[in-house]
Design an enzyme around this catalytic site. Structure first.
Site, PDB file in Angstrom:
ATOM      1  N   GLY A  14       0.893  -1.302   0.316  1.00  0.00           N
ATOM      2  CA  GLY A  14       0.179  -0.007   0.014  1.00  0.00           C
ATOM      3  C   GLY A  14       0.773   1.256  -0.009  1.00  0.00           C
ATOM      4  CB  SER A  15       4.316   2.171  -0.652  1.00  0.00           C
ATOM      5  OG  SER A  15       4.467   1.891  -2.127  1.00  0.00           O
ATOM      6  CG  ASN A  16       2.202   3.426  -5.669  1.00  0.00           C
ATOM      7  OD1 ASN A  16       2.326   4.467  -6.156  1.00  0.00           O
ATOM      8  ND2 ASN A  16       2.578   2.192  -5.594  1.00  0.00           N
ATOM      9  CG  LEU A  87      -1.678  -8.369  -8.186  1.00  0.00           C
ATOM     10  CD1 LEU A  87      -0.844  -9.267  -7.454  1.00  0.00           C
ATOM     11  CD2 LEU A  87      -1.095  -7.431  -9.081  1.00  0.00           C
ATOM     12  CG  ASN A 104      -3.834  -0.833 -13.185  1.00  0.00           C
ATOM     13  OD1 ASN A 104      -3.444  -0.811 -11.707  1.00  0.00           O
ATOM     14  ND2 ASN A 104      -3.155  -1.311 -13.976  1.00  0.00           N
ATOM     15  CG  HIS A 106       1.601  -2.175 -15.692  1.00  0.00           C
ATOM     16  ND1 HIS A 106       0.975  -3.277 -15.269  1.00  0.00           N
ATOM     17  CD2 HIS A 106       2.659  -2.531 -16.520  1.00  0.00           C
ATOM     18  CE1 HIS A 106       2.095  -4.315 -15.796  1.00  0.00           C
ATOM     19  NE2 HIS A 106       2.849  -3.808 -16.357  1.00  0.00           N
ATOM     20  CG  ASP A 147      -1.657  -4.622 -17.039  1.00  0.00           C
ATOM     21  OD1 ASP A 147      -2.107  -4.033 -16.125  1.00  0.00           O
ATOM     22  OD2 ASP A 147      -1.007  -5.648 -17.011  1.00  0.00           O
ATOM     23  CD  GLU A 176       4.523   2.237  -9.264  1.00  0.00           C
ATOM     24  OE1 GLU A 176       4.294   1.236  -9.974  1.00  0.00           O
ATOM     25  OE2 GLU A 176       4.595   1.806  -7.714  1.00  0.00           O
TER      26      GLU A 176
HETATM   27  C1  GRF Z   1       2.842  -0.820  -7.758  1.00  0.00           C
HETATM   28  O1  GRF Z   1       4.282  -1.121  -8.300  1.00  0.00           O
HETATM   29  C2  GRF Z   1       2.082  -0.725  -8.880  1.00  0.00           C
HETATM   30  O2  GRF Z   1       2.563  -0.217 -10.114  1.00  0.00           O
HETATM   31  C3  GRF Z   1       1.460  -2.211  -9.132  1.00  0.00           C
HETATM   32  O3  GRF Z   1       1.489  -2.698  -7.552  1.00  0.00           O
HETATM   33  C4  GRF Z   1       2.378  -2.188  -6.962  1.00  0.00           C
HETATM   34  C5  GRF Z   1       1.712  -1.558  -5.745  1.00  0.00           C
HETATM   35  O4  GRF Z   1       2.774  -1.172  -4.720  1.00  0.00           O
HETATM   36  N1  GRF Z   1       0.341  -2.222  -9.994  1.00  0.00           N
HETATM   37  P1  GRF Z   1       2.475  -0.620  -3.251  1.00  0.00           P
HETATM   38  O5  GRF Z   1       1.541  -1.527  -2.587  1.00  0.00           O
HETATM   39  O6  GRF Z   1       1.616   0.523  -3.401  1.00  0.00           O
HETATM   40  O7  GRF Z   1       3.413  -0.555  -2.658  1.00  0.00           O
END
Ligand code: GRF
Length: 194
Positions: A14-16, A87, A104, A106, A147, A176
């Site tokens: 969940g870093s994003n 996913l 999304n 990617h 995708d 990202e």
């Molecule tokens: C990211 O690399 C994103 O591009 C992919 O899944 C990853 C998620 O990473 N779809 P995080 O859980 O947000 O760290």
């Protein structure tokens, strides 16, 4: 003023999701209303708990059956549904219910290195094996194929001698975290004007 609701789908660390939450933290016009996850114990659920954001833990059979979770999601009136490390391919009913509202991220320059099974280090291993000079990120609309939907934004980073899947993953993650929240914010501005 009613804030614009965002729903984040994530199943990993969940870093994003965290970066998106941080970006909008002091913006009263945007609310992260729900985090949807398909993996009990995923790091993103700890983030949601810490941030006080409701979660919906979804179950595979129901997700792909009939209308799935469409009604539960509609109740939040989301402006955007953001896939950040989710996913499963989305069922047609969900894509149809939110036309041009699901995006999304990617971790590669689509159309290369996308599709089923292309996630995490599998993507970066393929990039190295192909000896590509660069890689990057793609933010795109989601349709019923993996995708595949229209691209919204891409950013590149060079691959250098000695790069490994891990070092590439780090570079891609920087892209990202830098761009995803900003691109979401710009999309929200656009939908407002539309
Ligand atoms: C990211 O690399 C994103 O591009 C992919 O899944 C990853 C998620 O990473 N779809 P995080 O859980 O947000 O760290």
């Amino acid at each position: 003023m009613v804030p614009k609701n965002l729903i984040i789908f994530a199943s990993g660390t969940g870093s994003n999701a965290q970066k998106i939450i941080d970006f909008f933290r002091n913006d009263p016009t945007v609310k992260i209303s729900l985090i949807v996850c398909n993996k009990p114990g995923a790091g993103v659920l700890d983030i949601a708990a810490r941030e006080g954001i409701p979660t919906l833990l979804i179950e595979k059979e129901q997700f792909f059956r009939g209308n799935g979770y469409v009604d539960e999601l509609k109740a939040y009136h989301p402006r955007l549904i953001i896939l950040a490390g989710f996913l499963w391919k989305l069922p047609p009913a969900l894509v149809k219910a939110f036309p041009h509202q699901i995006i999304n991220i990617h971790p590669a320059l689509l159309p290369k290195y996308g599709g089923k099974g292309m996630y995490g280090h599998f993507v970066h291993d393929a990039v190295i094996a192909a000896r590509d000079p660069n890689t990057g990120i793609t933010i795109h609309y989601v349709d019923e194929l993996y995708d595949h939907g229209d691209y919204i934004f891409q950013a590149k980073v060079p691959i250098e001698a000695g790069d490994t899947a891990d070092s590439i993953a780090k570079k891609v993650q920087v892209l990202e975290h830098t761009h995803f929240p900003r691109v979401i914010s710009e999309l929200l501005d656009k939908t407002e004007k539309a």
